[in-house]
Scaffold this motif. Structure first.
Motif, PDB file in Angstrom:
ATOM      1  N   TRP A   1      50.427 -14.925  30.566  1.00 28.75           N
ATOM      2  CA  TRP A   1      50.219 -16.072  29.683  1.00 28.75           C
ATOM      3  C   TRP A   1      48.833 -16.729  29.384  1.00 28.75           C
ATOM      4  CZ3 TRP A   1      53.985 -18.139  26.803  1.00 28.75           C
ATOM      5  CH2 TRP A   1      55.210 -17.960  27.216  1.00 28.75           C
ATOM      6  N   THR A   2      47.955 -16.657  30.179  1.00 25.12           N
ATOM      7  CA  THR A   2      46.694 -16.954  30.021  1.00 25.12           C
ATOM      8  C   THR A   2      46.085 -16.471  28.969  1.00 25.12           C
ATOM      9  OG1 THR A   2      46.482 -17.746  32.459  1.00 25.12           O
ATOM     10  CG2 THR A   2      44.303 -17.459  30.974  1.00 25.12           C
ATOM     11  N   SER A   3      46.312 -15.227  28.631  1.00 29.83           N
ATOM     12  CA  SER A   3      45.678 -14.667  27.657  1.00 29.83           C
ATOM     13  C   SER A   3      46.010 -14.915  26.358  1.00 29.83           C
ATOM     14  CB  SER A   3      45.467 -12.946  28.057  1.00 29.83           C
ATOM     15  OG  SER A   3      46.727 -12.504  27.958  1.00 29.83           O
ATOM     16  N   PHE A   4      47.645 -14.816  26.351  1.00 26.11           N
ATOM     17  CA  PHE A   4      48.332 -15.469  25.159  1.00 26.11           C
ATOM     18  C   PHE A   4      47.886 -16.637  24.653  1.00 26.11           C
ATOM     19  CE2 PHE A   4      51.715 -17.435  23.078  1.00 26.11           C
ATOM     20  CZ  PHE A   4      52.154 -16.623  22.162  1.00 26.11           C
ATOM     21  N   LEU A   5      48.028 -17.813  25.633  1.00 28.80           N
ATOM     22  CA  LEU A   5      47.607 -19.065  25.133  1.00 28.80           C
ATOM     23  C   LEU A   5      46.186 -19.387  24.927  1.00 28.80           C
ATOM     24  CD1 LEU A   5      49.962 -20.966  28.067  1.00 28.80           C
ATOM     25  CD2 LEU A   5      50.431 -20.435  25.431  1.00 28.80           C
ATOM     26  N   SER A   6      45.221 -18.654  25.514  1.00 25.68           N
ATOM     27  CA  SER A   6      43.785 -18.933  25.327  1.00 25.68           C
ATOM     28  C   SER A   6      43.622 -18.503  23.902  1.00 25.68           C
ATOM     29  CB  SER A   6      42.960 -18.230  26.103  1.00 25.68           C
ATOM     30  OG  SER A   6      43.132 -16.737  26.282  1.00 25.68           O
ATOM     31  N   ALA A   7      44.339 -17.542  23.419  1.00 24.65           N
ATOM     32  CA  ALA A   7      44.029 -17.090  21.944  1.00 24.65           C
ATOM     33  C   ALA A   7      44.826 -18.037  21.072  1.00 24.65           C
ATOM     34  CB  ALA A   7      44.464 -15.581  21.776  1.00 24.65           C
ATOM     35  N   ALA A   8      46.065 -18.170  21.760  1.00 26.69           N
ATOM     36  CA  ALA A   8      46.952 -19.124  20.882  1.00 26.69           C
ATOM     37  C   ALA A   8      46.358 -20.430  20.307  1.00 26.69           C
ATOM     38  CB  ALA A   8      48.085 -19.187  21.322  1.00 26.69           C
ATOM     39  N   SER A   9      45.618 -21.206  21.482  1.00 26.86           N
ATOM     40  CA  SER A   9      45.063 -22.257  21.399  1.00 26.86           C
ATOM     41  C   SER A   9      44.202 -22.670  19.954  1.00 26.86           C
ATOM     42  CB  SER A   9      44.310 -22.591  22.513  1.00 26.86           C
ATOM     43  OG  SER A   9      43.133 -21.755  22.680  1.00 26.86           O
ATOM     44  N   THR A  10      43.940 -21.502  19.330  1.00 21.17           N
ATOM     45  CA  THR A  10      43.118 -21.429  18.194  1.00 21.17           C
ATOM     46  C   THR A  10      44.094 -22.615  17.156  1.00 21.17           C
ATOM     47  OG1 THR A  10      42.094 -19.394  18.256  1.00 21.17           O
ATOM     48  CG2 THR A  10      42.258 -20.187  16.103  1.00 21.17           C
ATOM     49  N   ALA A  11      45.290 -22.146  16.958  1.00 14.13           N
ATOM     50  CA  ALA A  11      46.093 -23.134  16.413  1.00 14.13           C
ATOM     51  C   ALA A  11      45.972 -24.387  16.405  1.00 14.13           C
ATOM     52  CB  ALA A  11      47.735 -22.605  16.501  1.00 14.13           C
ATOM     53  N   ILE A  12      45.796 -24.910  17.577  1.00 11.16           N
ATOM     54  CA  ILE A  12      45.645 -26.352  18.179  1.00 11.16           C
ATOM     55  C   ILE A  12      44.374 -27.020  17.198  1.00 11.16           C
ATOM     56  CG2 ILE A  12      45.084 -28.417  19.687  1.00 11.16           C
ATOM     57  CD1 ILE A  12      46.517 -26.297  21.606  1.00 11.16           C
ATOM     58  N   TYR A  13      43.273 -26.129  17.228  1.00 14.27           N
ATOM     59  CA  TYR A  13      42.070 -26.608  16.665  1.00 14.27           C
ATOM     60  C   TYR A  13      42.176 -26.650  15.061  1.00 14.27           C
ATOM     61  CZ  TYR A  13      40.047 -26.148  20.976  1.00 14.27           C
ATOM     62  OH  TYR A  13      39.589 -26.255  22.348  1.00 14.27           O
ATOM     63  N   VAL A  14      43.066 -25.655  14.523  1.00 14.52           N
ATOM     64  CA  VAL A  14      43.601 -25.594  13.360  1.00 14.52           C
ATOM     65  C   VAL A  14      44.131 -26.881  12.597  1.00 14.52           C
ATOM     66  CG1 VAL A  14      44.848 -24.139  11.188  1.00 14.52           C
ATOM     67  CG2 VAL A  14      43.177 -23.062  12.825  1.00 14.52           C
ATOM     68  N   TYR A  15      45.094 -26.932  13.583  1.00 11.50           N
ATOM     69  CA  TYR A  15      46.061 -28.285  13.230  1.00 11.50           C
ATOM     70  C   TYR A  15      45.353 -29.743  13.449  1.00 11.50           C
ATOM     71  CZ  TYR A  15      50.561 -30.731  12.742  1.00 11.50           C
ATOM     72  OH  TYR A  15      51.402 -31.581  12.330  1.00 11.50           O
ATOM     73  N   MET A  16      44.361 -29.770  14.318  1.00  9.59           N
ATOM     74  CA  MET A  16      43.578 -30.930  14.394  1.00  9.59           C
ATOM     75  C   MET A  16      42.706 -30.917  13.098  1.00  9.59           C
ATOM     76  SD  MET A  16      42.268 -30.562  18.314  1.00  9.59           S
ATOM     77  CE  MET A  16      41.068 -31.744  18.224  1.00  9.59           C
ATOM     78  N   TYR A  17      41.966 -29.811  12.699  1.00  9.52           N
ATOM     79  CA  TYR A  17      41.337 -29.895  11.216  1.00  9.52           C
ATOM     80  C   TYR A  17      42.225 -30.084  10.204  1.00  9.52           C
ATOM     81  CZ  TYR A  17      38.585 -27.838   7.431  1.00  9.52           C
ATOM     82  OH  TYR A  17      37.966 -27.643   6.220  1.00  9.52           O
ATOM     83  N   SER A  18      43.496 -29.806  10.028  1.00  8.13           N
ATOM     84  CA  SER A  18      44.191 -30.370   9.116  1.00  8.13           C
ATOM     85  C   SER A  18      44.438 -31.973   8.920  1.00  8.13           C
ATOM     86  CB  SER A  18      45.594 -29.748   9.177  1.00  8.13           C
ATOM     87  OG  SER A  18      46.504 -30.328  10.241  1.00  8.13           O
ATOM     88  N   PHE A  19      44.553 -32.592  10.033  1.00  7.71           N
ATOM     89  CA  PHE A  19      44.262 -33.947   9.938  1.00  7.71           C
ATOM     90  C   PHE A  19      42.886 -34.591   9.209  1.00  7.71           C
ATOM     91  CE2 PHE A  19      47.488 -33.656  13.053  1.00  7.71           C
ATOM     92  CZ  PHE A  19      48.411 -34.792  13.400  1.00  7.71           C
ATOM     93  N   TYR A  20      41.809 -33.920   9.643  1.00 15.31           N
ATOM     94  CA  TYR A  20      40.542 -34.297   8.951  1.00 15.31           C
ATOM     95  C   TYR A  20      40.754 -34.231   7.273  1.00 15.31           C
ATOM     96  CZ  TYR A  20      36.078 -33.537   7.011  1.00 15.31           C
ATOM     97  OH  TYR A  20      34.981 -33.429   6.204  1.00 15.31           O
ATOM     98  N   TYR A  21      41.484 -32.716   7.076  1.00 19.66           N
ATOM     99  CA  TYR A  21      41.551 -32.554   5.794  1.00 19.66           C
ATOM    100  C   TYR A  21      42.258 -33.405   4.974  1.00 19.66           C
ATOM    101  CZ  TYR A  21      41.511 -29.702   1.758  1.00 19.66           C
ATOM    102  OH  TYR A  21      41.796 -29.165   0.177  1.00 19.66           O
ATOM    103  N   TYR A  22      43.424 -33.920   5.684  1.00 19.99           N
ATOM    104  CA  TYR A  22      44.470 -34.917   5.037  1.00 19.99           C
ATOM    105  C   TYR A  22      43.892 -35.973   4.709  1.00 19.99           C
ATOM    106  CZ  TYR A  22      48.615 -37.885   4.482  1.00 19.99           C
ATOM    107  OH  TYR A  22      49.631 -38.505   3.887  1.00 19.99           O
ATOM    108  N   PHE A  23      43.139 -36.645   5.420  1.00 23.67           N
ATOM    109  CA  PHE A  23      42.506 -37.981   5.373  1.00 23.67           C
ATOM    110  C   PHE A  23      41.212 -37.730   4.563  1.00 23.67           C
ATOM    111  CE2 PHE A  23      45.305 -38.568   9.376  1.00 23.67           C
ATOM    112  CZ  PHE A  23      45.884 -39.776   8.870  1.00 23.67           C
ATOM    113  N   PHE A  24      40.391 -37.112   4.550  1.00 21.49           N
ATOM    114  CA  PHE A  24      39.326 -37.164   3.972  1.00 21.49           C
ATOM    115  C   PHE A  24      39.218 -36.201   2.677  1.00 21.49           C
ATOM    116  CE2 PHE A  24      38.293 -38.172   8.431  1.00 21.49           C
ATOM    117  CZ  PHE A  24      37.658 -39.338   8.098  1.00 21.49           C
ATOM    118  N   LYS A  25      40.143 -35.239   2.329  1.00 22.30           N
ATOM    119  CA  LYS A  25      39.843 -34.294   1.399  1.00 22.30           C
ATOM    120  C   LYS A  25      41.218 -34.306   0.502  1.00 22.30           C
ATOM    121  CE  LYS A  25      35.955 -32.630   2.724  1.00 22.30           C
ATOM    122  NZ  LYS A  25      34.921 -32.699   1.779  1.00 22.30           N
ATOM    123  N   THR A  26      42.174 -35.120   0.690  1.00 25.46           N
ATOM    124  CA  THR A  26      43.293 -35.156  -0.066  1.00 25.46           C
ATOM    125  C   THR A  26      43.550 -36.781  -0.407  1.00 25.46           C
ATOM    126  OG1 THR A  26      45.180 -35.673   1.395  1.00 25.46           O
ATOM    127  CG2 THR A  26      44.358 -33.270   0.982  1.00 25.46           C
TER     128      THR A  26
END
Length: 587
Positions: free
Chosen positions: A514-539
């Motif tokens: 589970w650690t190997s799976f979740l440590s790689a899958a946590s990339t999605a958390i940062y992508v989703y956090m980046y989508s907040f920045y994109y929504y408020f500042f780029k759209t």
């Protein structure tokens, strides 16, 4: 030999799927015309220019329809329906190479209600989209005067269509005939068509819609080069550290084998060898874990195939073709999901394989369809063109039950029979070994949070271009860049999860699956956090519908990306763990 009981339904469902995909037909489907043959002008959507995801049917504004009532053909693919592309016939009579002089095609009886609708559209800078032979055309509804007191409607559509041989290669629209909006008057809508010979090749007719200055900017090239250099550095660093460390470990363990029992007991035993009896212990919640791994492998296969097809076929030239291709490839690769998920579940001793198969088959479709149907209710409330027709929902459900599920069953049976037997290098102890205390930064939760930073760093520039393409209506066409980024993401993800797993095993913590799976899958958390920045500042999106539409589909995208990265990280780490424990002699 009798056929399988489900074979007829599978064949029928496959035929249904093929019927829903784009097929070669006459006219604009083949993109060839005879002289004076019918050319259809399709009216698509209308909406505010600064909020391009908010779209409504063209005739939701009180535009009038041309005098021509019927056409020889109509079409809509599954991808178009899911994207909210609802084409309505304009009623304009257009024939190939046949010029049309300025002529009135309909009349609007402008009462107060219709005037208010047009005024609202002009105040919000509404624009509309049309299609001729799959070529998009854009126009502005109207404009206001400098004082914002009087409003004017563009009433004259001047079309210039370029042809090369028997193909349409260029379309331009000029809006003229500015008429002031005055209640209780009649407004005549007119059009003209001018055909002109063009030297543009049919294969290059979409080039004018592309934006090379944006997608092939030096920043884009630099980001790819930067990510590539990070891969070289990371792979070299991981190889050097692991080779040196493992060489020392192997030497120390070999020396320990030459000691007698008393010396070994007095020695300082620690490290990854100490957990050899527990490292291949089944993961917690193996049913969910194996379903996630199978789904992640399928998403990776779909991404790889669709990108390759897009590089070869230029899918951006056909409406909805990218989504239709992705749906078809996802359904066709369902055996990949069943094979990897079913074989992993069998190796971990799982017995409820039918339940695992159902969860693996419907995990991604349920997430996507659930989000889409929820947003669909909001779209219906707002009368937006994004609303998915009921028939399309039924078609998608039929694909899930009659195509994806049977193919997943085939993959599951193959996986359980071909690679479902446990063949671990080490025996698994009957009693789990207690996990010793360790420093806070070696805890699985901390490793999971830190594991996604480098993979996200390797793709976040490309995320900006992908987001801009989807949310700002730019045509994404640099699929070679996307392929490089996918390869880079895979390499970085595998390297990072291997390092994280090695540190975890060295701390004598065998909970690496589970650690190997979740440590790689946590990339999605940062992508989703980046989508907040994109929504408020780029759209410039606003309102309940736009917010739910954006964050709903970004959550689906991020989750799918996380599952894919998690599966890639686990598969690479699993190979690494098997390798190091195979090379160690364990009594």
């Amino acid at each position: 030999m009798r056929p399988l009981p489900g074979a007829p339904s599978v064949a029928a469902a496959a035929a249904l799927l093929l019927l829903l995909l784009p097929r070669a037909r006459a006219d604009e489907h083949e993109h060839t015309y005879q002289d004076k043959e019918e050319v259809v002008l399709w009216m698509n959507t209308v909406g505010p220019y600064h909020n391009r995801q908010e779209t409504y049917k063209y005739f939701s504004l009180p535009f009038c329809v041309g005098s021509k009532k019927s056409i020889s053909h109509y079409h809509e693919t599954l991808g178009e329906a899911l994207q909210g592309v609802e084409l309505e016939f304009s009623g304009l009579d257009i024939k190939f190479k046949d010029d049309v002089m300025p002529a009135t095609y309909c009349e609007i009886d402008l009462d107060k209600e219709k005037r208010d609708a047009f005024v609202y559209a002009i105040k919000n800078h509404y624009w509309y989209q049309m299609y001729i032979d799959d070529l998009p055309i854009w126009g502005i509804v109207g404009e206001a005067d400098e004082n914002g007191e009087d409003y004017y409607l563009w009433t004259y559509k001047k079309l210039e269509i370029g042809f090369n041989g028997n193909r349409i290669v260029d379309v331009n629209l000029t809006s003229e005939g500015k008429v002031k909006l005055v209640p209780n008057t009649k407004i005549q809508m007119s059009y003209s068509v001018k055909w002109k010979k063009s030297d543009v090749k049919f294969e290059d007719r979409f080039d004018k819609y592309l934006d090379p200055s944006f997608f092939q900017h030096r920043i884009h090239w630099f980001s790819i080069f930067n990510s590539f250099m990070m891969v070289i550095f990371l792979v070299g660093l991981v190889s050097m550290i692991l080779m040196r460390t493992l060489r020392k470990d192997y030497a120390r363990y070999s020396k320990e084998e030459e000691m007698d029992d008393m010396d070994r007991d007095l020695g300082d035993e620690y490290g990854w060898k100490q957990v050899h009896g527990d490292v291949f212990r089944p993961s917690s919640h193996p049913l969910i874990f194996s379903s996630l791994i199978g789904s992640g492998c399928q998403i990776f296969a779909v991404s790889l195939i669709v990108i390759i097809v897009a590089m070869i076929e230029d899918l951006y030239t056909e409406r909805g073709s990218m989504l239709s291709t992705a749906i078809f490839v996802y359904a066709a690769t369902s055996p990949v999901n069943g094979y990897f998920g079913g074989s992993l579940y069998a190796r971990q001793g799982g017995r409820r394989w039918i339940k695992q198969m159902f969860i693996g088959a419907f995990l991604i479709p349920a997430m996507v369809c659930g989000t889409a149907f929820f947003i669909n209710f909001i779209a219906i409330y707002y009368h937006a063109s994004r609303a998915i027709p009921f028939g399309t929902m039924v078609a998608v459900c039929c694909i899930c039950f009659f195509v994806i599920l049977p193919l997943n069953l085939v993959g599951t049976i193959l996986g359980r029979n071909l690679s479902g037997q446990p063949n671990f290098p080490c025996r698994v102890n009957a009693v789990p070994r207690p996990i010793p205390e360790k420093k806070w930064f070696m805890e699985p939760a901390v490793i999971v949070c830190l594991g996604g930073i480098l993979p996200f760093g390797s793709i976040f520039i490309e995320m900006y271009f992908i987001f801009t393409s989807f949310w700002a209506y730019k045509i994404y066409y640099v699929y070679g860049f996307m392929m490089l980024v996918l390869v880079i993401l895979c390499i970085v993800t595998v390297c990072v999860t291997i390092v994280c797993t090695y540190f975890l095993l060295n701390a004598e913590d065998y909970r690496w699956q589970w650690t190997s799976f979740l440590s790689a899958a946590s990339t999605a958390i940062y992508v989703y956090m980046y989508s907040f920045y994109y929504y408020f500042f780029k759209t410039k999106m606003y309102g309940l519908f736009q917010t739910s539409f954006y964050f709903g589909y970004m959550a689906v995208f991020s989750t799918a990306l996380g599952i894919m990265c998690g599966a890639i990280g686990y598969m690479g780490t699993s190979a690494f763990v098997r390798k190091i424990y195979t090379n160690v002699k364990i009594d």
